[in-house]
Design a protein around this motif. Structure first.
Motif, PDB file in Angstrom:
ATOM      1  N   ARG A  80      50.916  12.563 -35.591  1.00  0.00           N
ATOM      2  CA  ARG A  80      50.267  13.822 -35.962  1.00  0.00           C
ATOM      3  C   ARG A  80      49.142  13.593 -36.963  1.00  0.00           C
ATOM      4  NH1 ARG A  80      50.090  17.634 -39.865  1.00  0.00           N
ATOM      5  NH2 ARG A  80      51.422  16.388 -41.259  1.00  0.00           N
ATOM      6  N   GLU A  81      49.393  12.713 -37.920  1.00  0.00           N
ATOM      7  CA  GLU A  81      48.367  12.432 -38.920  1.00  0.00           C
ATOM      8  C   GLU A  81      47.188  11.677 -38.313  1.00  0.00           C
ATOM      9  OE1 GLU A  81      50.971  12.025 -43.010  1.00  0.00           O
ATOM     10  OE2 GLU A  81      51.151  10.445 -41.482  1.00  0.00           O
ATOM     11  N   LEU A  82      47.464  10.776 -37.378  1.00  0.00           N
ATOM     12  CA  LEU A  82      46.399  10.027 -36.712  1.00  0.00           C
ATOM     13  C   LEU A  82      45.535  10.934 -35.837  1.00  0.00           C
ATOM     14  CD1 LEU A  82      48.533   6.929 -35.706  1.00  0.00           C
ATOM     15  CD2 LEU A  82      46.604   6.892 -37.295  1.00  0.00           C
ATOM     16  N   ASP A  83      46.140  12.002 -35.308  1.00  0.00           N
ATOM     17  CA  ASP A  83      45.421  12.926 -34.423  1.00  0.00           C
ATOM     18  C   ASP A  83      44.774  14.089 -35.173  1.00  0.00           C
ATOM     19  OD1 ASP A  83      46.273  11.351 -32.348  1.00  0.00           O
ATOM     20  OD2 ASP A  83      47.827  12.735 -31.640  1.00  0.00           O
ATOM     21  N   PHE A  84      45.070  14.232 -36.449  1.00  0.00           N
ATOM     22  CA  PHE A  84      44.594  15.385 -37.214  1.00  0.00           C
ATOM     23  C   PHE A  84      43.069  15.481 -37.220  1.00  0.00           C
ATOM     24  CE2 PHE A  84      42.991  17.061 -41.267  1.00  0.00           C
ATOM     25  CZ  PHE A  84      43.544  18.334 -41.248  1.00  0.00           C
ATOM     26  N   LEU A  85      42.564  16.696 -36.984  1.00  0.00           N
ATOM     27  CA  LEU A  85      41.129  16.967 -37.021  1.00  0.00           C
ATOM     28  C   LEU A  85      40.845  17.927 -38.163  1.00  0.00           C
ATOM     29  CD1 LEU A  85      40.400  17.413 -33.212  1.00  0.00           C
ATOM     30  CD2 LEU A  85      39.705  15.475 -34.653  1.00  0.00           C
ATOM     31  N   LEU A  86      39.970  17.516 -39.038  1.00  0.00           N
ATOM     32  CA  LEU A  86      39.625  18.340 -40.188  1.00  0.00           C
ATOM     33  C   LEU A  86      38.955  19.635 -39.763  1.00  0.00           C
ATOM     34  CD1 LEU A  86      39.665  18.404 -43.290  1.00  0.00           C
ATOM     35  CD2 LEU A  86      37.431  17.263 -43.261  1.00  0.00           C
ATOM     36  N   ASP A  87      38.124  19.559 -38.745  1.00  0.00           N
ATOM     37  CA  ASP A  87      37.493  20.741 -38.153  1.00  0.00           C
ATOM     38  C   ASP A  87      37.107  20.392 -36.726  1.00  0.00           C
ATOM     39  OD1 ASP A  87      34.855  19.462 -38.174  1.00  0.00           O
ATOM     40  OD2 ASP A  87      34.826  19.879 -40.320  1.00  0.00           O
ATOM     41  N   SER A  90      34.892  17.162 -36.323  1.00  0.00           N
ATOM     42  CA  SER A  90      35.246  15.921 -37.018  1.00  0.00           C
ATOM     43  C   SER A  90      35.883  14.919 -36.068  1.00  0.00           C
ATOM     44  CB  SER A  90      36.196  16.219 -38.175  1.00  0.00           C
ATOM     45  OG  SER A  90      37.445  16.679 -37.677  1.00  0.00           O
ATOM     46  N   ASN A  91      36.103  13.713 -36.568  1.00  0.00           N
ATOM     47  CA  ASN A  91      36.794  12.670 -35.824  1.00  0.00           C
ATOM     48  C   ASN A  91      38.155  12.423 -36.455  1.00  0.00           C
ATOM     49  OD1 ASN A  91      34.564  11.815 -33.986  1.00  0.00           O
ATOM     50  ND2 ASN A  91      33.553  11.315 -35.921  1.00  0.00           N
ATOM     51  N   SER A  92      39.114  12.083 -35.622  1.00  0.00           N
ATOM     52  CA  SER A  92      40.450  11.791 -36.136  1.00  0.00           C
ATOM     53  C   SER A  92      40.492  10.374 -36.688  1.00  0.00           C
ATOM     54  CB  SER A  92      41.486  11.934 -35.023  1.00  0.00           C
ATOM     55  OG  SER A  92      41.323  10.896 -34.051  1.00  0.00           O
ATOM     56  N   ILE A  93      41.534  10.099 -37.469  1.00  0.00           N
ATOM     57  CA  ILE A  93      41.715   8.741 -37.987  1.00  0.00           C
ATOM     58  C   ILE A  93      41.947   7.772 -36.840  1.00  0.00           C
ATOM     59  CG2 ILE A  93      43.247   7.256 -39.338  1.00  0.00           C
ATOM     60  CD1 ILE A  93      43.630   9.598 -41.261  1.00  0.00           C
ATOM     61  N   GLY A  94      42.722   8.187 -35.861  1.00  0.00           N
ATOM     62  CA  GLY A  94      42.965   7.336 -34.698  1.00  0.00           C
ATOM     63  C   GLY A  94      41.670   6.980 -33.983  1.00  0.00           C
ATOM     64  N   ALA A  95      40.811   7.966 -33.805  1.00  0.00           N
ATOM     65  CA  ALA A  95      39.531   7.720 -33.130  1.00  0.00           C
ATOM     66  C   ALA A  95      38.666   6.764 -33.935  1.00  0.00           C
ATOM     67  CB  ALA A  95      38.803   9.037 -32.902  1.00  0.00           C
ATOM     68  N   MET A  96      38.712   6.882 -35.252  1.00  0.00           N
ATOM     69  CA  MET A  96      37.900   5.983 -36.069  1.00  0.00           C
ATOM     70  C   MET A  96      38.420   4.550 -36.013  1.00  0.00           C
ATOM     71  SD  MET A  96      36.442   8.029 -39.367  1.00  0.00           S
ATOM     72  CE  MET A  96      37.918   8.961 -39.757  1.00  0.00           C
ATOM     73  N   LEU A  97      39.734   4.381 -35.892  1.00  0.00           N
ATOM     74  CA  LEU A  97      40.276   3.038 -35.733  1.00  0.00           C
ATOM     75  C   LEU A  97      39.817   2.429 -34.407  1.00  0.00           C
ATOM     76  CD1 LEU A  97      43.904   3.565 -37.097  1.00  0.00           C
ATOM     77  CD2 LEU A  97      41.990   2.426 -38.253  1.00  0.00           C
ATOM     78  N   MET A  98      39.798   3.236 -33.359  1.00  0.00           N
ATOM     79  CA  MET A  98      39.275   2.765 -32.081  1.00  0.00           C
ATOM     80  C   MET A  98      37.791   2.450 -32.191  1.00  0.00           C
ATOM     81  SD  MET A  98      41.402   2.376 -29.563  1.00  0.00           S
ATOM     82  CE  MET A  98      40.452   2.607 -28.052  1.00  0.00           C
ATOM     83  N   ILE A 142      41.171  10.411 -27.305  1.00  0.00           N
ATOM     84  CA  ILE A 142      41.845   9.467 -28.202  1.00  0.00           C
ATOM     85  C   ILE A 142      42.843  10.224 -29.063  1.00  0.00           C
ATOM     86  CG2 ILE A 142      41.541   7.704 -29.979  1.00  0.00           C
ATOM     87  CD1 ILE A 142      38.719   7.265 -28.967  1.00  0.00           C
ATOM     88  N   LYS A 143      44.044  10.323 -28.556  1.00  0.00           N
ATOM     89  CA  LYS A 143      45.112  11.007 -29.280  1.00  0.00           C
ATOM     90  C   LYS A 143      46.439  10.712 -28.598  1.00  0.00           C
ATOM     91  CE  LYS A 143      44.263  15.358 -26.786  1.00  0.00           C
ATOM     92  NZ  LYS A 143      43.928  16.802 -26.940  1.00  0.00           N
ATOM     93  N   GLY A 144      47.510  11.037 -29.299  1.00  0.00           N
ATOM     94  CA  GLY A 144      48.831  10.857 -28.726  1.00  0.00           C
ATOM     95  C   GLY A 144      49.398   9.460 -28.840  1.00  0.00           C
ATOM     96  N   HIS A 145      48.828   8.635 -29.712  1.00  0.00           N
ATOM     97  CA  HIS A 145      49.278   7.245 -29.837  1.00  0.00           C
ATOM     98  C   HIS A 145      49.877   6.980 -31.213  1.00  0.00           C
ATOM     99  CE1 HIS A 145      47.070   6.481 -26.155  1.00  0.00           C
ATOM    100  NE2 HIS A 145      45.946   6.891 -26.722  1.00  0.00           N
ATOM    101  N   PRO A 146      50.852   6.076 -31.285  1.00  0.00           N
ATOM    102  CA  PRO A 146      51.398   5.670 -32.589  1.00  0.00           C
ATOM    103  C   PRO A 146      50.440   4.701 -33.276  1.00  0.00           C
ATOM    104  CG  PRO A 146      52.433   4.404 -30.855  1.00  0.00           C
ATOM    105  CD  PRO A 146      51.558   5.423 -30.163  1.00  0.00           C
ATOM    106  N   ILE A 147      50.689   4.414 -34.537  1.00  0.00           N
ATOM    107  CA  ILE A 147      49.793   3.553 -35.302  1.00  0.00           C
ATOM    108  C   ILE A 147      49.690   2.158 -34.695  1.00  0.00           C
ATOM    109  CG2 ILE A 147      51.634   2.876 -36.890  1.00  0.00           C
ATOM    110  CD1 ILE A 147      47.847   3.291 -37.669  1.00  0.00           C
ATOM    111  N   ALA A 148      50.778   1.654 -34.108  1.00  0.00           N
ATOM    112  CA  ALA A 148      50.757   0.309 -33.534  1.00  0.00           C
ATOM    113  C   ALA A 148      49.747   0.190 -32.395  1.00  0.00           C
ATOM    114  CB  ALA A 148      52.150  -0.075 -33.044  1.00  0.00           C
ATOM    115  N   TYR A 149      49.507   1.281 -31.698  1.00  0.00           N
ATOM    116  CA  TYR A 149      48.527   1.268 -30.599  1.00  0.00           C
ATOM    117  C   TYR A 149      47.162   0.846 -31.120  1.00  0.00           C
ATOM    118  CZ  TYR A 149      45.387   3.163 -26.994  1.00  0.00           C
ATOM    119  OH  TYR A 149      44.411   3.332 -26.037  1.00  0.00           O
ATOM    120  N   TYR A 150      46.791   1.379 -32.265  1.00  0.00           N
ATOM    121  CA  TYR A 150      45.472   1.092 -32.834  1.00  0.00           C
ATOM    122  C   TYR A 150      45.438  -0.257 -33.546  1.00  0.00           C
ATOM    123  CZ  TYR A 150      45.047   6.103 -31.981  1.00  0.00           C
ATOM    124  OH  TYR A 150      45.037   7.340 -31.391  1.00  0.00           O
TER     125      TYR A 150
END
Length: 213
Positions: A80-87, A90-98, A142-150
């Motif tokens: 949920r935190e990796l997929d969170f969008l500020l607005d 914005s980009n999610s943390i998961g997307a930025m890791l990708m 880019i969403k729905g993945h656990p931290i290990a995916y990234y």
């Protein structure tokens, strides 16, 4: 010695070292074949790394240090935190890791294979273009993945980078092609950009983490 003579001597020294021409004091990188002591390899010890040339060791030290910072920032984040969008823009943390993994992969192709930017195989475009561009499509896909995916993708890409750098020397780092702003840009600058690029997005990641609700 008269004051004017001292000033002239200092001026001649500065000219000989190039300091006056640069307008400020800057360190000079000396490429040398002289042996450099192997550091203990601690994350905060920038220096010689086993299997790497002298300046290459400094680059690898910086890459390791910055990657440790990124991984520390995202450690333990939930899906949920990796997929969170500020607005909505914005980009999610998961997307930025990708995005970080995609950027490094494209620099591998550009520098290790001597290919122009954008001259990527379709398999690489399919896998990395969305992460590289971010934006609306990345928010959708880019969403729905656990931290290990990234982190697994980041690690796999980095392992290849380190293997390739180990096969190159300091003279390769200084090889330049027209790149940033159409100006001569050497491989050292290109790979340092990968480091500072991670620093930039690590700041964004920390900001988003502070706004997760």
């Amino acid at each position: 010695m008269q004051g004017s003579q001292k000033i002239n001597l200092r001026r001649n020294f500065l000219k000989s070292t190039g300091i006056l021409g640069a307008g400020l004091l800057v360190p000079t990188i000396h490429l040398t074949a002289a042996p450099v002591p192997l550091m203990n390899g601690g994350i905060h010890e920038f220096g010689k790394r086993e299997g790497y040339d002298n300046q290459m060791s400094i680059l690898v030290s910086m890459m390791d240090w910055m990657r440790e910072g990124v991984l520390s920032s995202v450690a333990g984040l939930s899906q949920r935190e990796l997929d969170f969008l500020l607005d909505e823009a914005s980009n999610s943390i998961g997307a930025m890791l990708m995005h970080l993994a995609a950027t490094e992969r494209f620099y591998q192709i550009h520098t290790f294979e001597n290919r122009k930017w954008g001259d990527f195989d379709e398999v690489d475009k399919d896998q990395w273009s969305v992460g590289s561009r971010l934006g609306a499509r990345a928010r959708k896909e880019i969403k729905g993945h656990p931290i290990a995916y990234y982190t697994d993708k980041l690690q796999s890409i980095r392992e290849n980078t380190l293997k390739e750098l180990k096969n190159r020397d300091d003279s390769w780092l200084m090889e330049a092609t027209d790149f940033f702003d159409g100006q001569p840009t050497n491989n050292y600058c290109k790979w340092f950009h990968v480091v500072e690029h991670e620093s930039n997005h690590n700041g964004q990641i920390k900001f988003i983490k502070s706004r997760i609700v």
